[in-house]
Design a protein around this motif. Structure first.
Motif, PDB file in Angstrom:
ATOM      1  N   VAL A  24      85.581 100.782  31.476  1.00  0.00           N
ATOM      2  CA  VAL A  24      84.912 101.837  30.667  1.00  0.00           C
ATOM      3  C   VAL A  24      84.737 103.035  31.764  1.00  0.00           C
ATOM      4  O   VAL A  24      84.250 103.118  32.630  1.00  0.00           O
ATOM      5  CB  VAL A  24      83.364 101.352  30.652  1.00  0.00           C
ATOM      6  CG1 VAL A  24      82.472 102.606  29.899  1.00  0.00           C
ATOM      7  CG2 VAL A  24      83.187  99.956  29.807  1.00  0.00           C
ATOM      8  N   ASP A  26      85.757 107.785  31.742  1.00  0.00           N
ATOM      9  CA  ASP A  26      85.642 108.981  31.216  1.00  0.00           C
ATOM     10  C   ASP A  26      86.417 109.322  29.919  1.00  0.00           C
ATOM     11  O   ASP A  26      85.630 109.757  29.016  1.00  0.00           O
ATOM     12  CB  ASP A  26      85.676 110.223  32.223  1.00  0.00           C
ATOM     13  CG  ASP A  26      84.842 110.404  33.250  1.00  0.00           C
ATOM     14  OD1 ASP A  26      83.806 110.073  32.930  1.00  0.00           O
ATOM     15  OD2 ASP A  26      84.994 111.051  34.039  1.00  0.00           O
ATOM     16  N   ARG A  29      84.480 107.342  27.064  1.00  0.00           N
ATOM     17  CA  ARG A  29      83.194 108.041  26.803  1.00  0.00           C
ATOM     18  C   ARG A  29      83.630 109.132  25.994  1.00  0.00           C
ATOM     19  O   ARG A  29      82.750 109.765  25.189  1.00  0.00           O
ATOM     20  CB  ARG A  29      82.513 108.398  28.127  1.00  0.00           C
ATOM     21  CG  ARG A  29      81.769 107.260  28.655  1.00  0.00           C
ATOM     22  CD  ARG A  29      81.027 107.551  29.855  1.00  0.00           C
ATOM     23  NE  ARG A  29      81.466 107.665  31.263  1.00  0.00           N
ATOM     24  CZ  ARG A  29      81.773 106.755  32.119  1.00  0.00           C
ATOM     25  NH1 ARG A  29      81.379 105.621  31.943  1.00  0.00           N
ATOM     26  NH2 ARG A  29      82.661 106.996  33.267  1.00  0.00           N
ATOM     27  N   GLN A  30      84.728 109.880  26.383  1.00  0.00           N
ATOM     28  CA  GLN A  30      85.018 111.239  25.325  1.00  0.00           C
ATOM     29  C   GLN A  30      85.383 110.671  23.880  1.00  0.00           C
ATOM     30  O   GLN A  30      84.981 111.225  23.106  1.00  0.00           O
ATOM     31  CB  GLN A  30      86.295 111.644  26.148  1.00  0.00           C
ATOM     32  CG  GLN A  30      86.709 113.024  25.282  1.00  0.00           C
ATOM     33  CD  GLN A  30      85.518 114.116  25.131  1.00  0.00           C
ATOM     34  OE1 GLN A  30      85.107 114.506  26.155  1.00  0.00           O
ATOM     35  NE2 GLN A  30      85.476 114.489  23.963  1.00  0.00           N
ATOM     36  N   VAL A  32      84.165 108.168  22.584  1.00  0.00           N
ATOM     37  CA  VAL A  32      82.953 107.749  21.756  1.00  0.00           C
ATOM     38  C   VAL A  32      82.318 109.237  21.297  1.00  0.00           C
ATOM     39  O   VAL A  32      81.974 109.177  20.302  1.00  0.00           O
ATOM     40  CB  VAL A  32      82.033 107.161  22.836  1.00  0.00           C
ATOM     41  CG1 VAL A  32      80.637 106.953  22.309  1.00  0.00           C
ATOM     42  CG2 VAL A  32      82.389 105.613  23.068  1.00  0.00           C
ATOM     43  N   ARG A  33      82.315 110.079  22.242  1.00  0.00           N
ATOM     44  CA  ARG A  33      81.697 111.505  21.468  1.00  0.00           C
ATOM     45  C   ARG A  33      82.515 111.983  20.187  1.00  0.00           C
ATOM     46  O   ARG A  33      81.875 112.281  19.478  1.00  0.00           O
ATOM     47  CB  ARG A  33      81.678 112.272  22.632  1.00  0.00           C
ATOM     48  CG  ARG A  33      80.601 112.263  23.601  1.00  0.00           C
ATOM     49  CD  ARG A  33      80.292 113.496  24.539  1.00  0.00           C
ATOM     50  NE  ARG A  33      81.826 113.629  25.554  1.00  0.00           N
ATOM     51  CZ  ARG A  33      81.721 113.079  26.638  1.00  0.00           C
ATOM     52  NH1 ARG A  33      80.819 112.256  27.094  1.00  0.00           N
ATOM     53  NH2 ARG A  33      82.800 113.148  27.729  1.00  0.00           N
ATOM     54  N   ASP A 118      77.880  98.472  27.831  1.00  0.00           N
ATOM     55  CA  ASP A 118      77.301  99.881  27.513  1.00  0.00           C
ATOM     56  C   ASP A 118      78.204 100.960  27.984  1.00  0.00           C
ATOM     57  O   ASP A 118      79.210 100.553  28.764  1.00  0.00           O
ATOM     58  CB  ASP A 118      75.862 100.117  28.010  1.00  0.00           C
ATOM     59  CG  ASP A 118      75.603 100.208  29.450  1.00  0.00           C
ATOM     60  OD1 ASP A 118      76.493 100.071  30.122  1.00  0.00           O
ATOM     61  OD2 ASP A 118      74.581  99.813  29.935  1.00  0.00           O
ATOM     62  N   LEU A 119      78.193 102.150  28.214  1.00  0.00           N
ATOM     63  CA  LEU A 119      78.912 102.975  28.380  1.00  0.00           C
ATOM     64  C   LEU A 119      78.822 103.309  30.068  1.00  0.00           C
ATOM     65  O   LEU A 119      79.691 104.125  30.523  1.00  0.00           O
ATOM     66  CB  LEU A 119      78.819 104.563  27.740  1.00  0.00           C
ATOM     67  CG  LEU A 119      79.233 104.500  26.287  1.00  0.00           C
ATOM     68  CD1 LEU A 119      78.942 105.677  25.675  1.00  0.00           C
ATOM     69  CD2 LEU A 119      80.592 103.953  26.120  1.00  0.00           C
ATOM     70  N   ASP A 120      77.984 102.577  30.771  1.00  0.00           N
ATOM     71  CA  ASP A 120      78.274 102.550  32.084  1.00  0.00           C
ATOM     72  C   ASP A 120      78.827 101.380  32.654  1.00  0.00           C
ATOM     73  O   ASP A 120      79.010 101.017  33.772  1.00  0.00           O
ATOM     74  CB  ASP A 120      76.598 102.510  32.699  1.00  0.00           C
ATOM     75  CG  ASP A 120      76.053 103.969  32.476  1.00  0.00           C
ATOM     76  OD1 ASP A 120      76.513 104.670  32.609  1.00  0.00           O
ATOM     77  OD2 ASP A 120      74.962 103.787  31.827  1.00  0.00           O
TER      78      ASP A 120
END
Ligand code: ZN
Length: 202
Positions: A24, A26, A29-30, A32-33, A118-120
């Protein structure tokens, strides 16, 4: 803000099992955005990464945004696994962003307990109920190469896929909304709006 192109059925990617997310980071996470931007734009309440052509075990959901007039409670589940399903069934008229304008009643367990990262990158366990349970199960299916029409009769499934093939042939999905200047938001309102009696696209 990035709107990603959707994979529309029939497409072999929608029949393919997505692979485990190793890290998981960056870039995830990008993604996901961008997936949330895409989902809100298309008026959906859930989206699996495979639906934007990324075959990773990742899904997002927000079943409350419509009520709140903006982003609501956002979920991003990495490598989700269903640990337990309730006995009681729940029938919901499902739609899917990869099956534009197609809806069908699907029966699934009313609640599920899910383990995910999760995203962490931290492991979480959560029980989902109601619309969110339906949504999460629909998206986990996507990660396993299963789509909502696999839960309905063969005759109805064939009919839906024939319609989509025809729409593809007619260039229905080739239309680039940003370049033609036409406002298609009304179409989406009609297709997915609450007033017309159709249910949510996931
Ligand atoms: Zn779907």
């Amino acid at each position: 803000m990035a709107i990603l192109p959707l994979v529309i059925a029939p497409d072999p990617r929608l029949k393919t099992k997505s692979s485990h997310v190793e890290m998981v980071d960056d870039s995830l996470r990008q993604l996901v955005r961008d997936m949330f931007d895409t989902m809100y734009q298309e008026k959906g309440i859930g989206l699996a990464a495979v639906q934007v052509g990324i075959l990773k075990r990742l899904l997002i959901a927000d079943v409350t945004w419509r009520d709140e007039g903006g982003p609501g409670k956002q979920y991003a589940l990495v490598n989700p696994e269903i640990l337990e399903s309730s006995e009681d069934p729940h029938i919901y008229k499902e739609g899917c962003l990869s099956f534009p304008e197609q809806f069908a009643d699907v029966e699934r367990p009313a609640s599920v307990r899910v383990r995910y990262l999760d995203l962490d990158g931290k492991q979480q366990e959560e029980t989902f109920e109601g619309l969110l349970a339906t949504c999460v199960q629909h998206e986990i299916d996507h990660l396993n190469g299963i789509v909502f029409v696999d839960h309905i009769s063969l005759a109805k499934r064939d009919m839906i896929l024939r319609k989509l093939k025809k729409m593809k042939k007619q260039g229905y999905f080739d239309h680039d909304h940003s370049q033609c200047g036409h406002d298609h938001s009304h179409d989406h309102e009609h297709v997915h709006g609450e007033h017309c009696g159709h249910d949510h696209v996931i």
